[in-house]
Every structure is written in structure tokens, then in C-alpha cells.
Scaffold this motif. Structure first.
Motif, PDB file in Angstrom:
ATOM      1  N   ALA A  55       5.911  40.373 -29.453  1.00  0.00           N
ATOM      2  CA  ALA A  55       6.664  39.347 -28.634  1.00  0.00           C
ATOM      3  C   ALA A  55       6.884  39.818 -27.301  1.00  0.00           C
ATOM      4  O   ALA A  55       6.761  39.112 -26.182  1.00  0.00           O
ATOM      5  N   ALA A  56       6.963  41.269 -27.024  1.00  0.00           N
ATOM      6  CA  ALA A  56       7.116  41.967 -25.810  1.00  0.00           C
ATOM      7  C   ALA A  56       5.653  41.780 -25.108  1.00  0.00           C
ATOM      8  O   ALA A  56       5.736  41.393 -23.795  1.00  0.00           O
ATOM      9  N   VAL A  57       4.672  42.117 -25.634  1.00  0.00           N
ATOM     10  CA  VAL A  57       3.366  41.727 -25.083  1.00  0.00           C
ATOM     11  C   VAL A  57       3.380  40.505 -24.500  1.00  0.00           C
ATOM     12  O   VAL A  57       2.539  40.229 -23.597  1.00  0.00           O
ATOM     13  N   ALA A  58       3.779  39.445 -25.241  1.00  0.00           N
ATOM     14  CA  ALA A  58       3.526  38.194 -25.127  1.00  0.00           C
ATOM     15  C   ALA A  58       4.192  37.794 -23.751  1.00  0.00           C
ATOM     16  O   ALA A  58       3.728  37.032 -22.837  1.00  0.00           O
ATOM     17  N   GLN A  59       5.721  38.343 -23.550  1.00  0.00           N
ATOM     18  CA  GLN A  59       6.150  38.325 -22.328  1.00  0.00           C
ATOM     19  C   GLN A  59       5.700  38.821 -21.222  1.00  0.00           C
ATOM     20  O   GLN A  59       5.614  38.239 -20.390  1.00  0.00           O
TER      21      GLN A  59
END
Length: 450
Positions: free
Chosen positions: A333-337
Motif C-alpha cells: 500500500a505504501a508503494v502504491a501511495q
């Protein structure tokens, strides 16, 4: 003497120094160079590395003693307690050292040198570069050794506030004796180059030792999921280690050979050329006191995605880093953000921000103040020192006292066997037209004695 003009003669001691490479090695080298530019004399003592033994000179006349002591585990020298005393004493007297600065809790040579220096009455400072636990056998023993060493140092330095708390809890050193001075980076070596980036893909760069502590197992879970969700994403992985096999197996299993590039070990001189190819830097460490790698990546203009561990949250401003718990789903999720934020990042603005926040001259100036504080502490006799050692535990305290007493007796023997006046004084390296770095603008010619 005016504090601004006081000059120190510092002996840096650690098992970790060039030609070995790492964060501690870089820290000692760059700190030494900046302290020398400020007019101090700095000498480094480490163990021999292969055929590199004896005395060597490095940039700007930095003198390094490669003590013929062979490492036996992870580049640390074999613990002898008293075996290093004669040569440490000789170095201190030959170079007219006034203060001994040890680095890294895992360094045997550092602990022994600090003990010997305190026996001889010299002031000492210790820098802790890592975080350690409290429950496993290795950490329990290491923490007791650290408690012994720090019981008699004037001051300690940690690279983050999290590291300071960790060192305080492990060693019981009073917090007021611990200073926080972060690491820095040579920003001139890490310049952004947006032209090296792909315009059609989002490239995520990973440069790390591929070991458990650096979260290599976490990467095995995160990379396939990110590749599945974002077809435009490609990974570049630099580094080597026992976990490299798992990453290569993952690449084969999910048929990601064209999307995951494995570079193997990357020389530090080549790190920038790898970083500038990326848009995002991914750090998956499970424990980290500071993490110099994300600082280098930020200097190159990469947005960072990192695990929220140790001192990492203290390193970068919030607009330049996305933090997540070390859980695969949270990291994805952090990579997506971060992928959404990449278009809004100005690499040159980020570089300029890092240049103002982290600089080695600033680190040297702050370390210099710690030296001033250490030199101003009162001198103590053996009985006062033994009182502090005895407070380290019912049994351990008495053992520590016995070690210090034997060290003191050995010192008296060395004083008789080889009197200080019989040890030749080493000439100082002549540095011409040194520009004083204390803000006075004064030019100092020649050696430190002037």
C-alpha cells in the motif's frame, strides 16, 4: 583557552574501517576529514585487513594504524582484554593523543581501547551506530559489555533519538551524557540526474545487503504483489548476501526476469549511477538506527518508501518518505501511495533540502562540542572509577573491577618496562594554508603545534 580555538588530538578506534565498506567506515572517514579541516589532529586505529598492515596515510594526511590483529568474526578482532594495551599505549603517546573516540558497540578493539585510555587517564567518547535487542543471547552479552565500557566514558553519541533511548536502556548511561548527532552524506557525490530515468516506467531501486535484518524476506512477498498491481513498475536490486537466492527464486517463480534486475554487489562509487535510474527507493529494514542509504537516495531525488522502524522516521521530512509497518500488505500500500506522489516530486528541490539538513562539516562541529564537554570533565582516580564499575551488578560489577585493576597494574608494568620518555614522538603531517572552519576566517599555516 577559548573553546572555539581549542584543538584536540583525537584517536578514532574501531574494527570497522576502510578497505572494508559500510556506514561506520564512511562515518569515521568523513568525520575525521572535517575535524582535520577544523584544525584538529586525527589518527585512526583499526585491525589489519589482509595485506594492509602497519601505518598508512589517506586523504589530507589522515594517518591510519592497521594493527596486526586478525579479525575472527564479522570483521571484529579477537577479544584479548589486555593484549592490545601495549600498542594502544604506544599510539597514544607517539601521536600525543588527548582524547580517544571509539565507534560501534560490536567492535572489540573499540571497547579495549576505551578501557586502556581511561586507565591511562585520557578522556573518551563513544559513538553507537546500531540498535540492539534485549532478549536474545547475543544482545544480552553485548549489552553487558556496553555497560562495562560506558560506565567510564565521558560522553556517548548516538545517530538518532531512537538510538539514544536504546543505548540508555542497554547501558544505563545517564541520558544527559548522551548526545544525538545524525549521520550525514557527501551531497556532492549524489546529484540528481532525471535524464537517466525511464519516461515510460516507474523504476523502484533497492540497494542493500540481502540479509534477514535488512528485510530481504519481506521483499520476496512485496515485489510480486507490486508487479501484479502495477504493470508499469520495474525493480532494480543492488546488493548481495545469503538472501539473494530467495530473491532469485522469487523472480523465477513469478516469471519476473524482465521486471526485476539483479545487479549483485554494487561498489559505493557506482551507487549514484544506480540510484539516478530510479523514481522510488525501497527500504525494507527490520531494524535501523539511522539508515544512510535513504539519505543517499533522497540526495539523488528519489521518493523513499521505508519500513517504520528504529530511527528511520527521524531521517527525512514527511513529504519525501512514505512509511509503513514491516508487513507485506502495508508495504504494498505504501508503494502504491508513492507511485501516485512521484509526479509531484522535484528531484533538485529534494537534493537542495538534503544539502541544508545534512552536512559533514555540521556533524564535525557538533562532535567538536562533545569533545569540549568531555575535556572539561573532572579527572578521577582509580577508586572513583571502581565505584562506578561496581554498580554494574552484584557479580558483574566485581568482575569489571577486577579487570580494571589488572589493567591498571599492567599499565604500571608498561610504564616501567618502556617509559613514556623513551617512545619517539611522531611528527605531525604538515598541512599548509589551512582555512580555519570555526567562522573566524583565520588561516593557520603548517602543523597543529602552531
Amino acid at each position: 583557552m577559548n573553546e572555539l580555538r581549542r584543538r584536540h588530538r583525537v584517536l578514532m578506534v574501531s574494527d570497522f574501517f576502510y578497505p572494508n565498506f559500510g556506514g561506520v567506515e564512511n562515518h569515521i572517514f568523513y568525520l575525521s576529514q572535517c575535524l582535520m579541516q577544523r584544525g584538529h589532529k586525527v589518527v585512526v586505529a583499526t585491525h589489519a585487513y589482509g595485506r594492509r598492515s602497519g601505518v598508512r596515510y589517506m586523504t589530507n594526511g589522515l594517518k591510519v594504524y592497521y594493527i596486526p590483529w586478525l579479525p575472527f568474526y564479522l570483521q571484529t578482532s579477537f577479544p584479548t582484554l589486555f593484549g592490545t594495551f601495549p600498542i594502544i599505549r604506544t599510539i597514544i603517546l607517539r601521536e600525543r593523543i588527548t582524547l580517544v573516540h571509539g565507534h560501534q558497540a560490536f567492535s572489540t578493539l573499540c571497547h579495549e581501547a576505551i578501557m586502556h585510555a581511561r586507565t591511562m587517564g585520557y578522556k573518551t567518547v563513544f559513538t553507537d551506530h546500531s540498535l540492539y535487542g534485549f532478549a536474545d543471547i547475543g544482545s544480552i552479552h553485548m549489552n553487558k559489555v556496553l555497560e562495562f565500557t560506558l560506565a567510564d566514558v565521558q560522553h556517548a553519541i548516538c545517530v538518532s533519538h531512537t538510538s539514544k533511548e536504546n543505548t540508555h536502556l542497554r547501558s544505563r548511561l545517564p541520558p544527559e551524557k548522551i548526545f544525538v548527532i545524525p549521520n550525514a552524506v557527501d551531497t556532492a557525490m549524489f546529484q540528481p540526474d532525471p535524464s537517466s530515468r525511464s519516461q515510460d516506467e516507474i523504476v523502484i531501486v533497492i540497494i542493500s545487503r540481502l540479509v534477514y535484518r535488512k528485510g530481504a524476506d519481506l521483499l520476496v512477498e512485496v515485489i510480486p504483489e507490486v508487479c501484479s498491481l502495477f504493470p508499469q513498475v520495474r525493480f532494480i536490486i543492488g546488493g548481495d548476501g545469503p538472501k539473494r537466492v530467495r530473491l532469485e527464486e522469487m523472480r523465477e517463480k513469478y516469471h519476473l526476469q524482465d521486471r526485476v534486475e539483479m545487479l549483485g554487489a554494487v561498489a559505493h562509487a557506482d551507487v549514484r549511477s544506480v540510484l539516478v535510474r530510479g523514481h522510488i527507493f525501497l527500504n525494507s529494514s527490520l531494524t535501523e538506527a539511522f539508515c544512510i542509504a535513504i539519505l543517499e537516495a533522497a540526495c539523488c531525488g528519489l521518493l523513499t518508501v521505508s519500513t517504520k522502524v528504529g530511527g528511520v522516521p527521524e531521517v527525512l521530512p514527511s513529504e519525501y518518505i512514505v512509511l509503513a509497518e514491516p508487513v507485506p500488505a502495508r508495504m504494498v500500500a505504501a508503494v502504491a501511495q508513492a507511485i501516485e506522489l512521484v509526479p509531484n516530486i522535484d528531484p533538485f528541490a529534494m537534493h537542495n533540502k538534503m544539502r541544508t539538513l545534512y552536512s559533514w562539516p555540521d556533524v564535525a562541529q557538533r562532535t567538536e562540542r562533545v569533545y569540549h564537554h568531555a575535556m572539561n570533565t573532572e579527572n578521577e582516580d582509580l577508586l572513583e572509577r571502581l565505584t562506578r564499575y561496581n554498580a554494574c551488578g552484584a557479580w558483574a560489577g566485581k568482575l569489571f573491577c577486577l579487570v580494571v585493576i589488572i589493567d591498571y597494574i599492567f599499565w604500571q608494568f608498561l610504564q616501567w618496562w618502556q617509559p613514556a620518555e623513551e617512545i619517539d614522538i611522531a611528527p605531525d603531517f604538515q598541512r599548509h594554508q589551512e582555512q580555519a572552519a570555526d567562522g573566524t576566517g583565520e588561516v593557520v599555516n603548517g602543523s597543529l603545534d602552531k
